[in-house]
Design a protein around this motif. Structure first.
Motif, PDB file in Angstrom:
ATOM      1  N   THR A  25     107.763  38.527 -64.206  1.00 23.96           N
ATOM      2  CA  THR A  25     107.621  39.480 -63.107  1.00 23.96           C
ATOM      3  C   THR A  25     106.297  39.253 -62.375  1.00 23.96           C
ATOM      4  O   THR A  25     106.239  39.281 -61.139  1.00 23.96           O
ATOM      5  N   ASP A  48     116.309  42.724 -64.267  1.00 24.72           N
ATOM      6  CA  ASP A  48     115.950  42.993 -65.656  1.00 24.72           C
ATOM      7  C   ASP A  48     116.283  44.459 -65.957  1.00 24.72           C
ATOM      8  O   ASP A  48     115.921  45.336 -65.183  1.00 24.72           O
ATOM      9  N   SER A  52     109.962  46.021 -63.900  1.00 18.70           N
ATOM     10  CA  SER A  52     108.597  46.526 -63.807  1.00 18.70           C
ATOM     11  C   SER A  52     107.989  46.260 -62.442  1.00 18.70           C
ATOM     12  O   SER A  52     106.782  46.249 -62.294  1.00 18.70           O
ATOM     13  N   ASP A 145     113.701  37.868 -59.923  1.00 19.37           N
ATOM     14  CA  ASP A 145     113.057  38.050 -61.222  1.00 19.37           C
ATOM     15  C   ASP A 145     114.186  38.384 -62.198  1.00 19.37           C
ATOM     16  O   ASP A 145     114.655  39.501 -62.264  1.00 19.37           O
TER      17      ASP A 145
HETATM   18 MG   LIG Z   1     109.721  41.293 -66.161  1.00 18.49          MG
END
Ligand SMILES: [Mg+2]
Ligand SMILES: Nc1ncnc2c1ncn2[C@@H]1O[C@H](COP(=O)(O)OP(=O)(O)O)[C@@H](O)[C@H]1O
Length: 315
Positions: A25, A48, A52, A145
């Motif tokens: 990330t 994901d 985040s 990501d």
């Molecule tokens: Mg990550």
């Protein structure tokens, strides 16, 4: 040497893969920020399950695309399973039901809940979703990501699996159709032509997606790892898996490197890391590599992301 930015500059999509916690990330955010600053309309998407992006950009990012106010030209999205399934249903639900209901009388929700619960549907749809964004030209660059390795690897199987869950219905339909053909029920055949067009559309779509993910001019596979046994093994596995699908890793970022060692503890660590770095270089002589040093602080907020971006800029 070709740096990671050179690798990505002219691509439409970069997939960032690697095991959990290696800095995917962080690297994805740094790349996205860099290209947004270069003037590219850039979208960073996280699929994901424990995303985040909100943390790193210090702003609330949800399942819908939002602009990152602090960085003009940068957009972000943390896509959730629910949203993926909901979109899948909106895009394919009608078609699937049309095909299925042409040979069996079942409730639409039942059919779609059933097919939608099959494993793999989410990843399939994710790939389709991203492919559409790239094809529509809504963004100059999409940085994806991805979820930790296992998930991503499953994803790479998809070109051949894409819409597989619809295929069962398709095969069945074609059998029935063949039967009617033999029975020379010409009138019936004509009535079903719309269905065949749908099925043909699915097939074309999966071919397009397959061609897209193999297009090295448009897609980059960026791997992130750590200079330790675990990271090295994982990288070997991912590279082999990519190769198994006829794909090639484009670039490797080796993160958490102890660049300066001025105490016995860090010297020992650096020595260990240097051995693994050398191993990676020998093992993958054709894979361009960027080493990202371990920073004294976590990477959070625009300034820190900028710092990582400038560190990645040195090949
Ligand atoms: Mg990550
Ligand atoms: N080079 C680095 N130096 C210091 N901290 C880092 C570095 N790269 C990542 N981090 C920190 O490590 C943690 C995990 O990174 P993250 O990018 O979330 O990993 P992943 O997405 O692969 O799970 C985060 O807290 C991040 O700020």
């Amino acid at each position: 040497m070709r740096g990671v930015f050179d690798e990505i500059r002219d691509k439409g999509l970069v997939m960032v893969g690697g095991k959990g916690g290696v800095g995917k990330t962080t690297c994805a955010a740094a790349l996205a920020l860099h290209f947004a600053r270069e003037g590219k309309r850039t979208l960073i998407i996280s699929s994901d399950p424990t995303p985040s992006l909100s943390d790193i950009f210090e702003t609330e990012i949800g399942p819908r695309i939002v602009p990152i106010e602090a960085i003009p030209g940068l957009y972000a999205q943390e896509i959730s399973s629910e949203v993926i399934l909901e979109r899948w249903r909106r895009r394919f639900g009608g078609e699937i039901y049309q095909v299925v209901s042409s040979f069996v009388d079942l409730d639409e929700d039942f059919v779609l809940d059933y097919i939608g619960s099959a494993p793999g549907i989410e990843e399939e749809y994710m790939l389709y979703y991203i492919y559409e964004l790239v094809r529509d030209g809504s963004y100059d660059l999409i940085v994806w990501d991805t979820a930790p390795a296992g998930h991503t690897l499953r994803l790479l199987r998809l070109p051949t699996l894409f819409l597989k869950h619809l295929e069962g219905a398709t095969r069945f339909y074609l059998q029935v159709w063949g039967y009617f053909e033999k029975a020379k029920e010409a009138v019936r055949l004509r009535a079903k032509r719309g269905i065949l067009e749908i099925v043909e559309g699915w097939r074309r779509l999966s071919e397009e997606i397959e061609a897209f993910i193999r297009d090295r001019g448009r897609v980059s596979y960026l791997l992130v790892t750590i200079p330790e046994a675990l990271g090295v093994r994982q990288t070997e596995r991912i590279v082999a898996d990519l190769e198994g699908h006829g794909l090639k890793a484009s670039h490797l970022i080796v993160n958490y490197y102890v660049a300066q060692a001025d105490c016995p503890f860090h010297r020992a660590r650096k020595e260990m890391q240097d051995r693994y770095l050398q191993y990676l270089r020998d093992r993958f002589p054709d894979l361009p590599m960027t080493v990202l040093p371990l920073l004294a602080h976590e990477v959070k907020g625009v300034e820190r992301i900028e710092e990582v971006a400038s560190l990645l800029d040195t090949p």
